[in-house]
Design an enzyme around this catalytic site. Structure first.
Site, mmCIF file in Angstrom:
data_model
loop_
_atom_site.group_PDB
_atom_site.id
_atom_site.type_symbol
_atom_site.label_atom_id
_atom_site.label_comp_id
_atom_site.label_asym_id
_atom_site.label_seq_id
_atom_site.Cartn_x
_atom_site.Cartn_y
_atom_site.Cartn_z
ATOM 1 N N LYS A 48 0.862 -1.191 0.000
ATOM 2 C CA LYS A 48 0.000 0.000 0.000
ATOM 3 C C LYS A 48 0.898 1.241 0.000
ATOM 4 O O LYS A 48 1.070 1.896 1.030
ATOM 5 C CB LYS A 48 -0.904 -0.073 1.247
ATOM 6 C CG LYS A 48 -2.237 0.598 1.054
ATOM 7 C CD LYS A 48 -3.175 0.255 2.185
ATOM 8 C CE LYS A 48 -4.155 1.353 2.450
ATOM 9 N NZ LYS A 48 -4.957 1.837 1.341
HETATM 10 N N1 PMP Z 1 -7.842 -1.784 -2.929
HETATM 11 C C1 PMP Z 1 -7.237 -0.590 -2.794
HETATM 12 C C2 PMP Z 1 -6.503 -0.029 -3.952
HETATM 13 C C3 PMP Z 1 -7.324 0.100 -1.571
HETATM 14 O O1 PMP Z 1 -6.743 1.289 -1.432
HETATM 15 C C4 PMP Z 1 -8.047 -0.465 -0.498
HETATM 16 C C5 PMP Z 1 -8.135 0.270 0.804
HETATM 17 N N2 PMP Z 1 -7.072 -0.040 1.652
HETATM 18 C C6 PMP Z 1 -8.659 -1.715 -0.689
HETATM 19 C C7 PMP Z 1 -8.527 -2.349 -1.918
HETATM 20 C C8 PMP Z 1 -9.375 -2.389 0.434
HETATM 21 O O2 PMP Z 1 -8.454 -2.821 1.385
HETATM 22 P P1 PMP Z 1 -8.845 -2.952 2.928
HETATM 23 O O3 PMP Z 1 -10.048 -3.804 2.973
HETATM 24 O O4 PMP Z 1 -7.654 -3.591 3.542
HETATM 25 O O5 PMP Z 1 -9.099 -1.594 3.429
#
Ligand code: PMP
Length: 310
Positions: free
Chosen positions: A163
């Site tokens: 991320k």
């Molecule tokens: N895809 C992307 C590109 C994101 O930024 C997020 C948010 N973190 C998600 C999917 C969903 O991830 P999570 O459920 O861990 O928040």
């Protein structure tokens, strides 16, 4: 300083093991990460429960943060336990009953070459009150999406499982374009034309009670809500699989929904102006959404181990 209506400042921000005032949590304009995106971050939520604020899947989020750090050789001086403890303390000090939590580790001021020679790294955790990312109405009635003409960055160029701040230039561009055209959210396709994910959400598609989500190999973030929903679908006895999804399968589906820490479980009611199913929140989506909200709000004892009570 003016804040946008979605940002509700709290009192303190955690910075390298110290609590500082929100107002003084600044950084130099020549900070490396500001120029090159050399930071990694997380988005976490804490919900109000009958026993106080509870952070959902804190350990999983901080483990992913440290994995993102390793992917980019960004140094974080703190381990998962310390980061969780710092977050609990921050929520309590800010007296937040529920909040969105934004940890970030970034390459700080010191060198402006692409490879930072004398930079230090900063670890910051902010927490503030933040409502539904895609709106309360979106949660209830579903949102209108458009398939973006901006391609999802291939993982060979930038790993989708990390991320990193830089990844979000791709998300920003895709989202901005569809918002300007009057839609609520973008759906990005990968280099092979398969459905990848939203700018900040994973996607699920339902056809005849079979639930499908794209595999991580389709340039997808391994979402923590995605993992949660996969487990919940199994626990509810539904068929769930990870399989590449062609754009046409979206239009032929009975239900679609997004998952994410910010987006929670948000139904998709329309894609490219075409209604999905009956154009309302689907039955299974509703069931999964309700279970998810019960769990994060501490109303389901079977999943209490996913919560860190502050
Ligand atoms: N895809 C992307 C590109 C994101 O930024 C997020 C948010 N973190 C998600 C999917 C969903 O991830 P999570 O459920 O861990 O928040």
């Amino acid at each position: 300083m003016p804040y946008n209506s979605m940002m509700n400042p709290s009192k303190f921000i955690w910075h390298n093991n110290k609590l500082i005032d929100w107002e003084t949590a600044n950084t130099h304009v020549l900070t490396h990460a500001l120029h090159y995106g050399s930071g990694v971050f997380e988005g976490i939520r804490a919900y109000e429960t009958s026993t106080g604020p509870a952070i959902f899947k804190a350990k999983e989020h901080y483990e992913r943060l440290l994995e993102s750090c390793s992917a980019y050789d960004i140094l974080c001086d703190f381990n998962v336990e310390t980061l969780i403890e710092a977050t609990v303390n921050l929520i309590n000090k800010n007296q937040l009953p529920a909040c969105y939590i934004r940890p970030i580790v970034f390459t700080d001021y010191g060198s402006i070459g692409i490879i930072p020679k004398d930079c230090t790294y900063s670890t910051v955790i902010a927490a503030w009150e933040w409502g539904s990312y895609l709106g309360d109405e979106g949660i209830e009635k579903g949102i209108r999406c458009k398939i973006s003409e901006i391609m999802k960055t291939p993982s060979q160029a930038m790993p989708s499982t990390a991320k990193s701040c830089a990844n979000y230039a791709n998300s920003f561009l895709a989202k901005k374009r569809v918002i300007n055209q009057g839609y609520d959210e973008a759906i990005l396709l990968n280099q092979h034309g398969n459905v990848s994910e939203g700018p900040g959400e994973n996607i699920f598609v339902i056809k005849e009670n079979q639930i499908t989500t794209p595999p991580i190999s389709d340039d997808v973030l391994k979402g923590i809500t995605r993992d949660t929903v996969i487990q919940l679908c199994q626990d509810l006895g539904y068929k769930i699989r990870e399989k590449s999804i062609a754009p046409d399968e979206l239009f032929e589906s009975d239900e679609c929904f997004f998952t994410g820490t910010a987006a929670e479980v948000t139904p998709i009611r329309e894609i490219n102006d075409k209604p999905i199913g009956n154009g309302k929140k689907g039955k299974l989506t509703h069931e999964i959404q309700r279970l998810y909200f019960d769990i994060v709000k501490g109303k389901n004892n079977n999943y209490k181990n996913w919560l860190t009570i502050c």
